[in-house]
Design a protein around this motif. Structure first.
Motif, PDB file in Angstrom:
ATOM      1  N   THR A 298       3.139  95.296  27.404  1.00 20.63           N
ATOM      2  CA  THR A 298       2.423  95.439  26.350  1.00 20.63           C
ATOM      3  C   THR A 298       0.986  96.327  27.256  1.00 20.63           C
ATOM      4  O   THR A 298       0.814  96.366  28.574  1.00 20.63           O
ATOM      5  CB  THR A 298       1.024  94.687  26.154  1.00 20.63           C
ATOM      6  OG1 THR A 298       2.221  94.122  24.974  1.00 20.63           O
ATOM      7  CG2 THR A 298      -0.061  94.732  25.457  1.00 20.63           C
TER       8      THR A 298
ATOM      9  N   THR B   2       5.928  91.739  27.172  1.00 21.89           N
ATOM     10  CA  THR B   2       5.648  92.241  28.945  1.00 21.89           C
ATOM     11  C   THR B   2       4.939  93.753  29.404  1.00 21.89           C
ATOM     12  O   THR B   2       4.780  93.523  30.362  1.00 21.89           O
ATOM     13  CB  THR B   2       7.009  91.860  30.117  1.00 21.89           C
ATOM     14  OG1 THR B   2       8.391  92.200  29.826  1.00 21.89           O
ATOM     15  CG2 THR B   2       6.966  90.148  29.878  1.00 21.89           C
TER      16      THR B   2
ATOM     17  N   THR C  65      -1.234  95.288  30.172  1.00 25.38           N
ATOM     18  CA  THR C  65      -1.342  94.179  31.202  1.00 25.38           C
ATOM     19  C   THR C  65      -0.799  94.720  32.178  1.00 25.38           C
ATOM     20  O   THR C  65      -0.306  96.108  33.119  1.00 25.38           O
ATOM     21  CB  THR C  65      -0.123  93.583  30.415  1.00 25.38           C
ATOM     22  OG1 THR C  65       1.128  94.453  30.436  1.00 25.38           O
ATOM     23  CG2 THR C  65      -0.967  93.151  28.408  1.00 25.38           C
TER      24      THR C  65
END
Length: 184
Positions: free
Chosen positions: A66, A64, A69
């Motif tokens: 990354t 989550t 993102t």
């Protein structure tokens, strides 16, 4: 209590932590943590003391955290301002593979105040490393949170229990534990 000019280290407070996968074993503790983080950050800004935003730049596929993102961005409560230092890290400790230690030492900073997520992961790793490097460390216990966690035997520990044990691990040897009210 806190020496003038202590640096505030804000650990991994990114939108990634709101992903439901983090709470797969149960809800987080300390639902007011972000408000407390905002209060501590406001106090540091008002004093003109140094703030370092630590951003987790995960290299793990599907994380989550990354880069690139939506979860990679900072949460609104601790959004960096122009001129505040932002450092990326790819491990759990903010001191490993980053320029944090030389940044602090180059400014003559020997004391840090830590807050962020996850108490028993990146927060604890950062606090332990800071203490081992000789920094004087305070951890703001109500400006951190964690999640329920299952141990190797299958026992499910509540987020509050995980948080409390992590604080007990750090208290005294690595850091002084304080509240938002005591720090801000």
């Amino acid at each position: 209590m806190i020496p003038d000019g202590a640096a505030l280290l804000i650990i991994d407070v990114q939108r990634a932590i709101d992903d439901p996968r983090w709470a797969a074993d149960g809800p987080r503790n300390n639902p007011g943590a972000e408000a407390n983080m905002a209060a501590v950050l406001a106090a540091w800004r008002d004093r003109g003391w140094p703030v370092v935003h630590i951003r987790h730049d995960s290299t793990v596929p599907g994380s989550t955290y990354t880069p690139g993102t939506p979860g990679h961005g900072f949460k609104d409560a601790v959004m960096p301002r122009a001129g505040e230092t932002v450092m990326g890290k790819a491990t759990n400790s903010a001191f490993i593979g980053t320029g944090l230690e030389p940044w602090l030492r180059g400014r003559g900073i020997g004391a840090v105040v830590v807050m962020g997520v996850i108490t028993n992961n990146s927060v604890e790793a950062t606090v332990r490393t800071a203490g081992n490097l000789g920094f004087t460390v305070w951890l703001v216990e109500d400006a951190c949170f964690t999640f329920a966690r299952r141990d190797r035997r299958g026992h499910l520990w509540t987020a509050e229990d995980v948080h409390a044990l992590s604080l007990a691990n750090m208290d005294g040897e690595y850091a002084a534990i304080a509240t938002t009210r005591q720090i801000a």
